[in-house]
Design a protein around this motif. Sequence first.
Motif, PDB file in Angstrom:
ATOM      1  N   PRO A  43       1.183   4.676   1.138  1.00 53.96           N
ATOM      2  CA  PRO A  43       0.464   5.568   2.049  1.00 53.96           C
ATOM      3  C   PRO A  43       0.527   7.032   1.610  1.00 53.96           C
ATOM      4  O   PRO A  43      -0.317   7.826   1.993  1.00 53.96           O
ATOM      5  CB  PRO A  43       1.185   5.357   3.388  1.00 53.96           C
ATOM      6  N   LYS A  71      -0.548  -4.181   4.509  1.00 51.77           N
ATOM      7  CA  LYS A  71      -0.400  -3.055   5.450  1.00 51.77           C
ATOM      8  C   LYS A  71       0.160  -3.547   6.773  1.00 51.77           C
ATOM      9  O   LYS A  71       1.030  -2.919   7.377  1.00 51.77           O
ATOM     10  CB  LYS A  71      -1.763  -2.392   5.672  1.00 51.77           C
ATOM     11  N   GLY A 100      -2.257   6.896  -1.041  1.00 60.46           N
ATOM     12  CA  GLY A 100      -3.465   6.237  -0.568  1.00 60.46           C
ATOM     13  C   GLY A 100      -4.044   5.294  -1.590  1.00 60.46           C
ATOM     14  O   GLY A 100      -5.256   5.256  -1.814  1.00 60.46           O
ATOM     15  N   GLU A 101      -3.177   4.564  -2.257  1.00 63.95           N
ATOM     16  CA  GLU A 101      -3.626   3.557  -3.218  1.00 63.95           C
ATOM     17  C   GLU A 101      -2.590   2.444  -3.262  1.00 63.95           C
ATOM     18  O   GLU A 101      -1.473   2.622  -2.789  1.00 63.95           O
ATOM     19  CB  GLU A 101      -3.794   4.179  -4.608  1.00 63.95           C
ATOM     20  N   TRP A 151       0.858  -1.185   0.000  1.00 67.00           N
ATOM     21  CA  TRP A 151       0.000   0.000   0.000  1.00 67.00           C
ATOM     22  C   TRP A 151       0.895   1.236   0.000  1.00 67.00           C
ATOM     23  O   TRP A 151       1.848   1.304   0.754  1.00 67.00           O
ATOM     24  CB  TRP A 151      -0.876  -0.043   1.253  1.00 67.00           C
TER      25      TRP A 151
END
Lengths: 190, 372
Positions: A45, A141, A48-49, A43
């Motif tokens: 960060p 994550k 945010g994808e 992921w």
Amino acid sequence: MLNSFKGLGITLRTFLGKPVTAEYPKQHLPIQESFMGFPVLTWDPKVGEPYCVGCMVCIRMCPTQCMSATMKDNPLQKEGKSTRRKIVESFEINLGRCIVCGICEEVCAFDAITMSHFHELATVARNGRRVDLDRLLDLGKEYQHDSGWRPPTEIEKEKLAALKATQSAAAVAAPSSAGPATEPQTGGGA
Amino acid sequence: MTQARQLQSLDMMVNMGPQHPSTHGVFRMVLWLDGEEVVDVEPHIGYLHRGSEKLAEDELYPQIITLFDRMDYVGNFNSELAFCMAVEKLMSVEVPERPQYLRIILCELNRISSHMLFYGTMGLDAGAMTPVMFGFRERERIQRLFEATSGARMMHNYFRIGGIKEEPPPDFKQRVAGVLGELDAGIDQCDKLLTYNEVYLMRTKDVGRISGKEALELGLTGPSLRASGVPYDVRVYEPYSLYNRFQFDIPVGNNGDVWDRYAVRVAEMRESVKIIRQALEQMPDGGPLVAQGVRRIPRPPKGETYLATESPRGELGVFIVSDGGDKPYRLKVRPPSFVNLQSLRPMLRNSYVADAVMILGSLDIILGEVDR
Ligand code: SF4
Ligand code: SF4
């Protein structure tokens, strides 16, 4: 008969020593840092994808053909938030088929898939080993958080920059003796 | 007439396996017994057949390495090495020194861990429960090192055509040296525990004998051949990789019985430790990990090649035919376990049924490699 008693002595000494085994469900042996568990998706960060753009390279290189994916146009790119034009729409790995070989991690050019430390596969659902995008990202994550994962290409870039810096410093110090810069090797062979 | 038939004794047929804990996998032996004595034996194989050779024809070269991991699943690094070196030979690739040394270190460690498994199961086959615990204790040290290096305890997929996958951990040298120190003591302890135990000697001496001549005729290789007094080791007779740079002995037996096959392997572990020590000393600290100019999906030129290596079980050969594509046209493996199994019949004949399991165990077969 002597040798038999010698052997018994060894057994007795070991019996009195510290045990080397761990009682598994209660006690886990430490996992080595480079351990390869099942593959998970990472992921990003900052944006945010997911890192994954669904390019299917890993899917074509997987020896057991246990993955599938589709890609779509990236909505975040239209909003100007992301530089990725395409993004993964769906992704599925059948972990029951995965042989944990690490080829997918090796061939992915986007740092999008990585071998996590997740390795205990028992599930109660019949289809529990087919994991979809959401679950893969959740696992990713978790792994990123626990291990402080950073994109390998970033690390590689930093290393290259550091090497260049030291080389140029050396070239300034001794301009005549500096040989041609040697390219650092990456694993896998380009 | 009826009386004559009553007096006649018939051989009894006993089916051993495939689900038998002592056949070291799924292997079936049909034994014909005359009382306690084995008259004849017929091995049945194929329960673990996965068609690896055929499968390889439809896989890219880098993917085939994973198949080789699963053939000899106790000597994984050695199988990987055989395949990678065969492709390298086909492509005439010169592998840099550092990966070569790393490969040798890992392969020799793998040989020790494989022989440790043999040591444990050999004890079990002879009826001793303790050795397997000691064998696995030593194995665990090596396995943990493998996990830190390649990321996997057994199916490593670590060697690459032209080199290795990635840099080992920074403290690799110290860790190997540490493990070697522990192994020295461990091997000695294992040796003391079982080798000269009187009961064990009685069970294994002069059991399952095979002469050197007969063994050669049957194509036996590896420690099982050397136990019959034939000092044939591919590492010495046809040195591949950098094996001509090391000083080590070839342990040989002289009787060719179960005990000799066991003792040769124990001695071989010590030789492997010697080789690793020398390799650690000679290994350069830096340098490329893969050969220049090997692409991710290699396409070897048209041609064929055979390359033999010494795996923990014997001569492991790989024969590849390439038609210039990214997949091999044909791949053939000469698995040492499969060929060594041929000598089971001459060894078992006229021995007692109680020794059958031990004789099979002393050949150290891996069924994954027999059936492929
Ligand atoms: S994980 Fe990597 S290689 Fe696989 S589809 Fe996503 S971006 Fe492509
Ligand atoms: S680890 Fe290997 S088998 Fe598993 S998904 Fe990745 S490439 Fe496929």
